[in-house]
Write an enzyme that holds these catalytic residues in place. Sequence first.
Site, PDB file in Angstrom:
ATOM      1  N   ASP A 191       0.815  -1.195   0.000  1.00 23.37           N
ATOM      2  CA  ASP A 191       0.000   0.000   0.000  1.00 23.37           C
ATOM      3  C   ASP A 191       0.858   1.258   0.000  1.00 23.37           C
ATOM      4  O   ASP A 191       1.975   1.254   0.488  1.00 23.37           O
ATOM      5  CB  ASP A 191      -0.826  -0.038   1.298  1.00 23.37           C
ATOM      6  CG  ASP A 191      -2.095   0.766   1.165  1.00 23.37           C
ATOM      7  OD1 ASP A 191      -2.481   1.064   0.022  1.00 23.37           O
ATOM      8  OD2 ASP A 191      -2.693   1.078   2.195  1.00 23.37           O
ATOM      9  N   GLU A 255      -0.008  -0.917  -4.664  1.00 26.01           N
ATOM     10  CA  GLU A 255      -0.929   0.199  -4.849  1.00 26.01           C
ATOM     11  C   GLU A 255      -0.151   1.488  -4.766  1.00 26.01           C
ATOM     12  O   GLU A 255       0.645   1.673  -3.871  1.00 26.01           O
ATOM     13  CB  GLU A 255      -2.017   0.197  -3.794  1.00 26.01           C
ATOM     14  CG  GLU A 255      -3.054   1.250  -4.090  1.00 26.01           C
ATOM     15  CD  GLU A 255      -3.991   1.493  -2.927  1.00 26.01           C
ATOM     16  OE1 GLU A 255      -5.154   1.144  -3.052  1.00 26.01           O
ATOM     17  OE2 GLU A 255      -3.551   2.029  -1.912  1.00 26.01           O
TER      18      GLU A 255
END
Length: 545
Positions: A191, A255
Amino acid sequence: MDTKLSVLFVPFLLGCIHLSVGFKEDVDVPIQEPLEWWQTSVFYHLYPRSFKDSNGDGVGDLKGMVEKLPEHLHDLGVGAVWISPIFKSPMADFGYDISDYLSFEPLFGDLKDFETLKERLHALGIKILLDFETEFKETVWTFAPERNQFYFHHFLREQPDLNYNNPHTREAMKNVLRFWLDQGVDGFRMDAVPFLIEDPQFRDDPVISDPADPSKTIIIKTYGRDRPESLEVIKEWRGVMDQYNKPEPKVILLEAYASLTYTMSENLMPFNFFLITNLNASSTAQDFQDVISMWLDNMPAGKWPNWVLDNHDQPRFTSRLGPGLVDAMNSLLLLLPGTAILYNGQELGMADIDVLWEDVQDPFGRNMGPALYKKYSRDPSRSPFQWDGSVSAGFSTNPKPWLPVNPNYYYLNLEAQKKAEVSHYNIVKRLIKLRQSKVFQLGKLKLHVLGKYVLGFTRSLPGEPTYLIIINLSSFQEEILLSKIIPEVSSLHVHTASVNSEYKIGHTVPTSLTFSMRPKSSLVLTTDKIKLSLPLSSHSSKTEL
Ligand SMILES: *[C@@H]1O[C@H](CO)[C@@H](O)[C@H](O)[C@H]1NC(C)=O
Ligand SMILES: *[C@@H]1O[C@H](CO)[C@@H](O)[C@H](O)[C@H]1NC(C)=O
Ligand SMILES: [Ca+2]
């Protein structure tokens, strides 16, 4: 919420043969053969609080996954699952604020439960990926009285940034990777990657007034993002993972809130969220074509595309694009070239829920107050999975789970859709099977704007049947002529039709006559013979869900 979401996809390639097949009709881009598991698999994104609750506390958990997940994914034909964070956490951001990377949050279960889950998934050939939060994650400094110092955090105050300029931090995080790789995980989803490395000068990011609410200000993250040094950290992680590449390669899904030029660089392939961020209910066929092409045209040679329609941070596409397009959008996602990622519930056509202010759970919604929470809360797309028509949709024995179940659960649920002859679930299952064929793995893509609101695309490969997918996005009267696209055959056969279509599997459609489709319906047509052959008039009246 930043809407410029994209995710990077970092594959680990073993020795490969180059085959000169391009996805776009006009470009010959080499594809490496044989394809690897992460290229041919459908990935399933699982939001753990909402999948299955085993102990009646109203929150999904690992034992619930053990009970339901392997069988469900096996039936659907999915090859890999990635699970949103389940690590030990104070739960200020539902697990995205991690306090211990090496153990699980007791609410979810323990290492033994995980071990059982992993073994059952692996026994069915399904890979498992964990979420690896790169930050103990509003660009601000908060004073920590215990240290008499300020600390830096990009997101919530409960998520201090790690200092990746410190070699000890870097080594500690590599050891986290090694720990889970030793446990047998097949990869990670990472992330917030563009924020890994802070601005060495710690300059202040610009502050502007919030266009949505002029009484508030927002910070434009500028200096501490997309820094080239962040890519260096990722390369180091890749190095760690490369040592675990036998017998099969490991993957990292990354991400990144970043621009194409940043994420497409180096060895990284950005995970593609354009179908989420760049399309809406009034997008035309040309808009769809542009959004799909934007990705493929910017993808460097030899890279592998991927497609995402839904995730735990965004309203579901049934809200964004319209509820009638469930099968149409799932067909698009599953039959474009590359890896497809399904978000749990997408296979059923699950819709967002309405959440009352007093029931709001998501801190990003709660922090906005009763007037604005609906715009920011991510609760609506996180409602419990709809297993059946019983209490709490079979998700929990608790009649009041952590978020409300969608009131449509009594008819929209997995059990009912498995039984129905035609259902969103059965269509997804059929398309996942279809995409295992060579023409979908290696065949060329050609996009067609057939009308202002009619999108088509063909997949073709020499020696294989050709497929034509048509989606009617509109409510406008338009007729189309298929001989313009596939002049070499006089008729095409229906391989799959959307639930709302008047056509059925096995129907024959002549290419030399104009024909029309119901609004929001879609068809997968093929030059191949379909075993079951039906005349156009014999419309089945069996249960449809
Ligand atoms: C919808 O998306 C299209 C591009 O797909 C864009 O041109 C249009 O401005 C968007 N409309 C709204 C209301 O956001
Ligand atoms: C798409 O649906 C609309 C609404 O029923 C219809 O008027 C139009 O002709 C359809 N388009 C095609 C190509 O069938
Ligand atoms: Ca539970």
